[in-house]
Design an enzyme around this catalytic site. Sequence first.
Site, mmCIF file in Angstrom:
data_model
loop_
_atom_site.group_PDB
_atom_site.id
_atom_site.type_symbol
_atom_site.label_atom_id
_atom_site.label_comp_id
_atom_site.label_asym_id
_atom_site.label_seq_id
_atom_site.Cartn_x
_atom_site.Cartn_y
_atom_site.Cartn_z
ATOM 1 N N LYS B 213 0.807 -1.218 0.000
ATOM 2 C CA LYS B 213 0.000 0.000 0.000
ATOM 3 C C LYS B 213 0.840 1.268 0.000
ATOM 4 O O LYS B 213 0.391 2.340 0.382
ATOM 5 C CB LYS B 213 -0.932 -0.012 1.230
ATOM 6 C CG LYS B 213 -1.977 -1.107 1.113
ATOM 7 C CD LYS B 213 -3.135 -0.903 2.043
ATOM 8 C CE LYS B 213 -4.214 -1.922 1.747
ATOM 9 N NZ LYS B 213 -5.419 -1.757 2.546
ATOM 10 N N ASN B 214 2.069 1.144 -0.420
ATOM 11 C CA ASN B 214 2.973 2.283 -0.450
ATOM 12 C C ASN B 214 3.034 2.838 -1.877
ATOM 13 O O ASN B 214 3.091 2.080 -2.840
ATOM 14 C CB ASN B 214 4.345 1.761 0.034
ATOM 15 C CG ASN B 214 5.493 2.669 -0.278
ATOM 16 O OD1 ASN B 214 5.693 3.102 -1.411
ATOM 17 N ND2 ASN B 214 6.303 2.942 0.718
#
Lengths: 429, 447
Positions: B213-214
């Site tokens: 989720k970066n």
Amino acid sequence: SCSLSITVHVFSKLIMEEASPPLRCFSESHSSELFSDDGVQTVTSREQVNSNKMIKWMILPYFFRPTLLREQHYHYLKKGLRHLSDAYECLDASRPWLCYWILHSLELLEEPVPAAVASDVCQFLARCQSPTGGFSGGPCQHAHLAPTYAAVNALCILGTEEAYKVINREKLLDFLYSVKQPDGSFVMHVGGEVDVRSAYCAASVASLTNIITPTLFDGTHNWILSCQNWEGGLGGVPGLEAHGGYTFCGTAALVILGKEHMLDLKTLLRWVTSRQMRFEGGFQGRCNKLVDGCYSFWQAGLLPLLHRALFKEGDSTLSVSSWMFERKALQEYILLCCQNPGGGLLDKPGKSRDFYHTCYCLSGLSIAQHFGNKDLHNELILGRDENRLAPTHPVYNICPEKVAQAIEHFHRLPVPVQTESTPSTMDQS
Amino acid sequence: MFQISSQISFADYNLFDLLLNHKVLCSASLDSFPALKSYVDKIAARPKIKALLECENFKKLPINGNGAVSIMSSVEEISNSVAEDLEEDGVEEENTVEEAEMEYEEPVKGGYIFYRDRKEWADLEPVPQDDGPNPVVKIAYSEKFTDVFDMFRALLQNDEKSERAFALTTEAIDLNAANYTVWHYRRVLLQALDKDLREEMKYITAIIEDQPKNYQVWHHRRMVVEWLNDPSEELQFVAEILSQDAKNYHAWQHRQWVMQEYKLWDGELEYVEELLEEDVRNNSAWNQRHFVINHTSGYSDSSILDREVQYTLKQIKKAPHNESAWNYLNGILQDGGLSSFPGLLEQVTELQDTCSSPYLTAFLVDLYEDALETNSSSYDQQEMFNKALELCKFLAEEKDTIRREYWNYVSRSLQNTYGSGDPVSASSDPPPPPSSSQLPDMEPSDP
């Protein structure tokens, strides 16, 4: 689940008698709003059912008027403004954000920031300013539109001469040009990614500091409009799923650019109002996903923007007393489910507190409490009067007085001339 | 990809160790088991494990059946109590588990040397972070964090383009994968040092698996794919990530970029249908459906539109309270008009008995409104008007009360536009003439 229903039912009867005004979540019909999975279980439905169960447990203790834990939040924020544990290493490239989230939360709580602290924030943010313009996540890092947005907002909240003077407007303009793309969009930083957040960050800082030139936003509104999809909301880039955060950024940017009427406002309105969860009262970020306290601002914050946009179009059927979402339900969700007893706010029960959620839960609470503007103001405060927060500006998400003050200050200065012409940066690594 | 959940666990280290041992005993043993082989490869590519496998002391370890603990303790953070347990054992006995762990563990874990103390770095003066005399939002960095970033700042200041700089970016990323300045520098080094981009792909694959989720990791992958001009692994990789979280926004963004950039549309509709089979409520999949069709056949072809409408109604029948399906139905018919689609009103009305939901009711409101808007001769305008208002009231007061304000607004709007002056009172909010004081102050130029 049966005993839980009975317990809730008994308590709800008590609440109906004791509490005034009664809470929506204790009304007779509230349990009919539970998610129905049609007997077809999928990952989505299981997550939603679990979320509902968790939330049901949260509302039980609330016989009395829901209370905003001001003292606790204040201490959490005051400490964080100075010191953060090593758990915050992951935000080492977002320190201006931490300044903004905390300062904005404090201003919503109407807690003053001591002059010395304010000055220290100014000096820190000055160290985050890049020599080539814009602000970065920390000293010696590269400029990036997100910390730039946060830094400018934080400085405007402080609102002192010292704060305004930190911003090098000429360089900031250069930075914005350096991340501008031929198709109207902006990359988040040189060599970085494109998405609609960047347009909002750019529009926000440029409008507040009065550096908008005739060409700066060429094509930007058209690019943002292309992010509106079949659902009615906006995605991060054209083609993507409609998402609350990106929808807010795109819409607010268009409002700043004066082009919000070019959106399909009807489908956008339908999309965002559909994002309020019938059981929880809070908002989800996307269709069929879970509620999250931060969307109390990103989603609910769209309603004031749309109200104004529709009004400008000559809509005579708008409400004169409320934004088009269930204000009480949202306040209930935030106060009953999103507060950490030790201070700070959060996504949903079971999650940890953090400054991001503290900022956006409080911002959403403010949006729900205040309708209108200073001339026509309608307050709906759930629970004790002491729960009242300061109003927030739905475009910039800092207090309206601070917006006005900053604009007044910077509009006395001339718009800078772009000093460097930098080519498109997409080729650079 | 992992055995238990979306995160690596002891079970994986255990299996990984077992399979590695197999390869020692017979190097080709996994060749006819591509899934296992890929599993081993992926785990072996994780940066710390890769470093461990190359470490001399590790290579000398005898196979003792409990290599998993050795691997885990060296590469992953473990709780303090576990660490203490491992450190306490140190009795010199042949082939005990504890001894085996201790033997190799020292130089990697216990023997971590700060960069400022490494002789190969002695020429570079670390640059401490300048937070000023009275810092705000000051993070209590660990000593390791400070050491690595002090050195990183020094490299950046000198614009050093070396192998050691590259290695340091790996460390820095491991400590904070959201530091976009470090990623940028790594990309500069990848080009300046002419690094093997295939290796970089393996690296970024592992990092994304770990932190899907970066933002930075996905952007980095996109850059490497562009440099290699090779999208051949991308769809499978994204599918892998989506198998762990079918709604990961970054994953979908990457997937859409790959498909558009390299024109890889084949098989995507089938993929979407698979996902909808698994979870008909996956809104990201519905969005992808729209994306694919939009970019291939389009919706203007009536046989396509028919197919889509029938497909969607079928999904609605399976799960009538699935909002995604209703939104899709509405979305694809917007252009043509809901009331113009032959037989739709009948089909939807039929569903009311078995598949009633607020979404069905809202859809009918949309359909009636479309009939009014297009002044369709197929419908009795007055009937459309009355029914629309009736349903708005029903939704506001009973079936969708959370959106009461909205449905009352729709009702008022309909009355305002199509009403004949004697409207059904569907709202408690009579609209007064608007005055400028009702306008929320928003525009910067408004004083």
